[in-house]
Design a protein around this motif. Structure first.
Motif, PDB file in Angstrom:
ATOM      1  N   UNK A 133     -13.492 -50.478  21.036  1.00 16.33           N
ATOM      2  CA  UNK A 133     -13.190 -50.499  22.460  1.00 16.33           C
ATOM      3  C   UNK A 133     -12.340 -49.293  22.873  1.00 16.33           C
ATOM      4  N   UNK A 134     -11.469 -48.830  21.978  1.00 16.99           N
ATOM      5  CA  UNK A 134     -10.578 -47.721  22.325  1.00 16.99           C
ATOM      6  C   UNK A 134     -11.346 -46.422  22.507  1.00 16.99           C
ATOM      7  N   UNK A 135     -12.382 -46.191  21.682  1.00 14.51           N
ATOM      8  CA  UNK A 135     -13.141 -44.943  21.790  1.00 14.51           C
ATOM      9  C   UNK A 135     -13.793 -44.846  23.168  1.00 14.51           C
ATOM     10  N   UNK A 136     -14.372 -45.963  23.641  1.00 16.13           N
ATOM     11  CA  UNK A 136     -14.966 -45.953  24.977  1.00 16.13           C
ATOM     12  C   UNK A 136     -13.916 -45.786  26.060  1.00 16.13           C
ATOM     13  N   UNK A 137     -12.777 -46.438  25.886  1.00 14.14           N
ATOM     14  CA  UNK A 137     -11.717 -46.368  26.885  1.00 14.14           C
ATOM     15  C   UNK A 137     -11.127 -44.961  26.981  1.00 14.14           C
ATOM     16  N   UNK A 138     -11.080 -44.255  25.825  1.00 14.56           N
ATOM     17  CA  UNK A 138     -10.501 -42.918  25.778  1.00 14.56           C
ATOM     18  C   UNK A 138     -11.496 -41.824  26.158  1.00 14.56           C
ATOM     19  N   UNK A 143      -9.328 -42.104  18.306  1.00 12.66           N
ATOM     20  CA  UNK A 143      -8.372 -43.202  18.407  1.00 12.66           C
ATOM     21  C   UNK A 143      -7.635 -43.326  17.073  1.00 12.66           C
ATOM     22  N   UNK A 144      -6.298 -43.316  17.133  1.00 11.78           N
ATOM     23  CA  UNK A 144      -5.461 -43.512  15.945  1.00 11.78           C
ATOM     24  C   UNK A 144      -4.660 -44.786  16.159  1.00 11.78           C
ATOM     25  N   UNK A 145      -4.822 -45.743  15.261  1.00 11.05           N
ATOM     26  CA  UNK A 145      -4.188 -47.052  15.430  1.00 11.05           C
ATOM     27  C   UNK A 145      -2.713 -47.007  15.054  1.00 11.05           C
ATOM     28  N   UNK A 146      -2.017 -48.097  15.389  1.00  8.96           N
ATOM     29  CA  UNK A 146      -0.663 -48.283  14.869  1.00  8.96           C
ATOM     30  C   UNK A 146      -0.751 -48.617  13.384  1.00  8.96           C
ATOM     31  N   UNK A 159      -8.652 -44.688  12.046  1.00  7.11           N
ATOM     32  CA  UNK A 159      -9.011 -43.576  12.929  1.00  7.11           C
ATOM     33  C   UNK A 159     -10.479 -43.760  13.317  1.00  7.11           C
ATOM     34  N   UNK A 160     -10.757 -43.706  14.619  1.00  5.31           N
ATOM     35  CA  UNK A 160     -12.133 -43.858  15.101  1.00  5.31           C
ATOM     36  C   UNK A 160     -12.490 -42.663  15.978  1.00  5.31           C
ATOM     37  N   UNK A 161     -13.727 -42.129  15.790  1.00  5.64           N
ATOM     38  CA  UNK A 161     -14.226 -41.022  16.611  1.00  5.64           C
ATOM     39  C   UNK A 161     -15.609 -41.396  17.121  1.00  5.64           C
ATOM     40  N   UNK A 162     -15.985 -40.906  18.312  1.00  2.00           N
ATOM     41  CA  UNK A 162     -17.298 -41.260  18.865  1.00  2.00           C
ATOM     42  C   UNK A 162     -18.412 -40.417  18.261  1.00  2.00           C
ATOM     43  N   UNK A 163     -19.618 -40.992  18.250  1.00  2.00           N
ATOM     44  CA  UNK A 163     -20.826 -40.243  17.898  1.00  2.00           C
ATOM     45  C   UNK A 163     -21.529 -39.940  19.227  1.00  2.00           C
ATOM     46  N   UNK A 164     -21.427 -38.678  19.653  1.00  3.20           N
ATOM     47  CA  UNK A 164     -21.978 -38.290  20.949  1.00  3.20           C
ATOM     48  C   UNK A 164     -23.424 -37.847  20.808  1.00  3.20           C
ATOM     49  N   UNK A 165     -24.176 -38.109  21.820  1.00  2.00           N
ATOM     50  CA  UNK A 165     -25.603 -37.764  21.814  1.00  2.00           C
ATOM     51  C   UNK A 165     -25.748 -36.246  21.690  1.00  2.00           C
ATOM     52  N   UNK A 166     -26.541 -35.819  20.670  1.00  3.11           N
ATOM     53  CA  UNK A 166     -26.739 -34.393  20.433  1.00  3.11           C
ATOM     54  C   UNK A 166     -27.713 -33.823  21.444  1.00  3.11           C
ATOM     55  N   UNK A 167     -27.512 -32.569  21.794  1.00  2.00           N
ATOM     56  CA  UNK A 167     -28.436 -31.896  22.707  1.00  2.00           C
ATOM     57  C   UNK A 167     -29.711 -31.458  22.003  1.00  2.00           C
ATOM     58  N   UNK A 168     -29.709 -31.541  20.666  1.00  2.00           N
ATOM     59  CA  UNK A 168     -30.912 -31.210  19.872  1.00  2.00           C
ATOM     60  C   UNK A 168     -31.312 -32.459  19.125  1.00  2.00           C
ATOM     61  N   UNK A 169     -32.540 -32.865  19.232  1.00  4.53           N
ATOM     62  CA  UNK A 169     -32.978 -34.138  18.662  1.00  4.53           C
ATOM     63  C   UNK A 169     -33.575 -33.984  17.282  1.00  4.53           C
ATOM     64  N   UNK A 170     -33.967 -32.788  16.914  1.00  4.21           N
ATOM     65  CA  UNK A 170     -34.592 -32.630  15.601  1.00  4.21           C
ATOM     66  C   UNK A 170     -33.533 -32.466  14.512  1.00  4.21           C
ATOM     67  N   UNK A 171     -34.006 -32.498  13.232  1.00  4.82           N
ATOM     68  CA  UNK A 171     -33.116 -32.325  12.083  1.00  4.82           C
ATOM     69  C   UNK A 171     -32.652 -30.877  12.042  1.00  4.82           C
ATOM     70  N   UNK A 172     -31.342 -30.696  12.032  1.00  3.09           N
ATOM     71  CA  UNK A 172     -30.793 -29.330  12.067  1.00  3.09           C
ATOM     72  C   UNK A 172     -30.078 -28.974  10.777  1.00  3.09           C
TER      73      UNK A 172
END
Length: 760
Positions: A133-138, A143-146, A159-172
């Motif tokens: 929930x914190x990744x979406x909120x931020x 996100x770094x927890x207590x 520690x949580x980080x988002x996986x953002x949609x890549x602008x390239x869809x093929x294998x790079x």
């Protein structure tokens, strides 16, 4: 009222007059120096606090950057999960702090989970978790927890980080440059990478910088939870520090340097610094008492000046009183000698006064008394001659010898025996032996039996004298008291020099191992820091070289730990903490951990459990894990590529037997008897290239001896060897009292517990 001599009064007056002005001047100078040292310490501490906070920030930034890098790679290869799983497996192996990493889908369902033992398949819905929930909120930020604490009271963070949609869809994977996605709206988040870190080693890897004398730094989070501390025992017992003044100052955004009371109740100079990567803070403290260490040099100089003044005053007083007091002193000394029986001395005075007449009267009285005493001395000549013969015999013996009468009084004693208690032999004659020779055996006072006629031999005795002790053997010969004045003769054999040589050898091994551990810790810390950025900055060839260096430091660390353990074993400082443990579960965990090594060697390891679901034994889990790792590691080492190692658990009504069976070349019969001795290695290990210290089996045997179990070797009929150990099945009636109420020590060598008793 105290009566003082004239000479003492003269001396005291001269000393007082000379040193009072010096004391006043020193007091003023010391007060000024104290203020200057406090200002200097405050400035130095602020610099250290800034530097230490930056180091902790870099530590967290390194973790976050690696996860962001993995999220970007995963976003471009989201369809190729097998390749992504491999990268997460490599990630958790490379980072010793990382305990678990998982990938959550866009709706919060777990898709990939790895921990230290491998990949997990039990996926759960984490959409309600704080990390998701914190990744979406931020808005796509990390996100770094207590801080939280695991079952071993070790600090953990998430520690949580988002996986953002890549602008390239093929294998790079083969591309030189990849354009990764950016966060614009919630739909850009395709998932979340959640990593759990054990940060109990944060102090050793980041915060080990010396701060003055006795100063240190510790880390707290925004709620006042303790993150890292140089004293791990304090970290275990004090996880909440929001009642400490320095922590309260940080929480209320007060980062000024000031004098306060530390978390341990010591007066310190404290400086808090907030981190930029999280809501944490570094708090630097230095004891006020250590800050004044610089004053010691001035104190030494002033002490030397005062002592010089005292010496000068004494010399001056001696010169002053010589003219007045020397005649009186000679008369007083002569009178004391007459009183002690020395009637041959003559008092010589040339003062041409009443004191000279008094000296003549003393001399005449001494001559008369000397004539009366002469006859008595003649009668004692024979006794003195006999005593001299006995003393000559005793002095020629290197061992200590004491002759006693029936009352336990010393009739004769030779110098070696008197030296054991720091006395002269002549001063002990006629004294009770029990008043001076306080023998100790097994921690209790020991009194030899002087009533029973005959010869007795006593071993393992200790004789304290001052700050030292002597280790002795006694031979007590009790004689027939009707035939001789001598009732007993005690012969003392001093074993201290040989024992001290053994202790020196053990001290050398322990000191050498400790000195090696310090630079090795530094090397391992920097290698781990390099390893964090290895994937992004190094070639495959250099990554392999880096991994070899890390493996080498791990092997050297094991060797140093083994040397320290051997030193502690020889000192008798090994201790185990018994608890009720499931041996089958423990063996399965060790086999699972060793499976990675077997796979890398292209070998197989098979675990054959007992028919019973649980196999409980009384034991120390850390030390039994050490034994299993030693036996399985040796089996893999001496098994050829493609070979198989079997780990069998066999139980009956009373005991459990653990077998490690390999199909290697086996051990020649002539070498088997020495396998479990210290530093012994089978000759074929050198030929095959498998080098070792020869300590593993010795340590394993020591552990089993402490468990009152058995360990041994049974050769296989055709090929290979079977190493085994046995333990009793846990019986509540027999073993409940053995269960320790202390918490089991955690670590690779947790079964070694330092003995705080003093040893020579």
């Amino acid at each position: 009222m105290l009566r003082m001599k004239i000479s003492s009064k003269v001396l005291i007056y001269f000393v007082i007059i000379s040193i009072i002005p010096l004391f006043v001047v020193n007091f003023v100078l010391l007060s000024s120096a104290r203020s200057l040292l406090l200002k200097s310490a405050s400035s130095r501490q602020q610099t250290v606090a800034e530097s230490t906070a930056e180091s902790v920030d870099n530590y967290l930034a390194g973790k976050i950057n690696v996860l962001f890098y993995q999220s970007r790679i995963y976003s471009t290869e989201i369809q190729n999960k097998s390749n992504s799983q491999l990268k997460f497996a490599v990630l958790i192996k490379q980072d010793s702090d990382l305990e678990q990493v998982s990938v959550l889908g866009a709706k919060g369902m777990e898709e990939i989970i790895f921990n230290k033992t491998g990949q997990l398949q039990n996926y759960t819905d984490q959409s309600r978790s704080d990390a998701y929930k914190a990744v979406g909120f931020l808005s796509g930020k990390e996100y770094v927890s207590s801080v939280s604490y695991n079952e071993n009271s070790e600090p953990q963070i998430t520690i949580a980080v988002p996986i953002l949609k890549s602008k390239i869809t093929k294998d790079t994977s083969a591309s030189d440059h990849v354009e990764f996605g950016e966060y614009n709206k919630p739909e850009d988040i395709q998932g979340v990478i959640v990593a759990k870190y054990n940060i109990s080693n944060l102090w050793e890897s980041v915060l080990s910088t010396k701060i003055g004398v006795g100063g240190y730094a510790y880390v707290v989070d925004g709620l006042g939870n303790l993150v890292a501390h140089p004293d791990k025992n304090f970290l275990v017992k004090n996880q909440k520090l929001n009642n400490v003044q320095s922590v309260q100052d940080f929480i209320h955004n007060n980062i000024e340097t000031h004098e306060t009371t530390s978390e341990t109740g010591t007066q310190v100079i404290s400086t808090p610094r907030k981190l930029t990567q999280s809501s944490w803070a570094v708090i630097v403290e230095e004891p006020v008492s250590s800050i004044y260490g610089g004053i010691l040099a001035f104190i030494k100089i002033s002490t030397a000046v005062i002592l010089g003044a005292v010496v000068f005053s004494i010399l001056l007083s001696l010169a002053f009183r010589k003219q007045l007091l020397d005649p009186i002193k000679k008369l007083s000394l002569g009178a004391k000698k007459f009183g002690s029986g020395d009637f041959s001395q003559t008092i010589t005075l040339k003062s041409d006064d009443e004191l000279q007449d008094l000296a003549g009267t003393f001399n005449n009285m001494g001559y008369s008394i000397k004539k009366l005493v002469g006859d008595l001395k003649t009668k004692n000549i024979n006794l003195i001659v006999e005593q001299t013969k006995l003393n000559s015999i005793l002095r020629s013996v290197s061992d200590g010898v004491i002759a006693l009468n029936q009352n336990g009084e010393i009739i004769s004693i030779n110098p070696p025996a008197a030296r054991l208690i720091g006395k002269q032999a002549e001063s002990l004659t006629g004294k009770l032996m029990s008043d001076y020779f306080l023998w100790v055996r097994d921690g209790k006072q020991f009194i030899p039996n002087l009533e029973k006629q005959g010869l007795d031999h006593y071993t393992d005795l200790v004789l304290p004298h001052g700050d030292d002790v002597s280790y002795l053997d006694l031979v007590v010969s009790v004689l027939d008291r009707k035939e001789s004045e001598v009732a007993a003769i005690i012969t003392i054999h001093d074993l201290t020099p040989g024992r001290e040589l053994d202790v020196m050898k053990l001290d050398f091994v322990a000191i050498a191992a400790h000195e090696l551990r310090t630079p090795l810790t530094v090397v391992r810390g920097y290698l781990n820091l390099l390893n964090t950025d290895a994937i992004r900055q190094l070639s495959i060839y250099n990554i392999e070289n880096l991994q070899k260096a890390i493996v080498g430091t791990d092997q050297l660390s094991i060797l140093i730990n083994n040397l320290l353990n051997i030193s502690r074993i020889e000192r008798g400082e090994m201790e185990i903490i018994i608890s009720k443990i499931d041996l089958q579960r423990l063996a399965k965990e060790v086999v699972t951990q060793q499976s990675t090594t077997a796979t890398l060697r292209e070998q197989h390891i098979v675990f054959n459990p007992s028919a019973s679901k649980y196999v409980y034994v009384p034991g120390d889990s850390s030390s039994l894990r050490e034994v299993l790792n030693n036996l399985i590691g040796n089996a893999l080492k001496f098994t050829d590529t493609g070979g198989t190692v079997h780990v069998n658990l066999l139980t009956n009504k009373d005991e459990v037997r653990v077998e490690v069976v390999d199909n290697g070349p086996g051990i020649p019969p002539a070498l088997r008897s020495r396998l479990f001795t210290k530093f012994y290695r089978v000759e074929r290990s050198l030929v095959a290239g498998n080098r070792g210290t020869g300590l593993g089996l010795y340590i394993s045997k020591t552990i089993m001896d402490l468990h009152h179990g058995k360990i041994g070797l049974e050769p296989n009929p055709e090929k290979g060897s079977t190493f085994y150990f046995t333990l009793p099945i846990f019986d509540p009636l027999k073993h409940s009292e053995l269960i320790s109420k202390e918490k089991e020590t955690v670590g690779i060598h947790g079964w070694i517990k330092k003995n705080t008793s003093s040893r020579r």
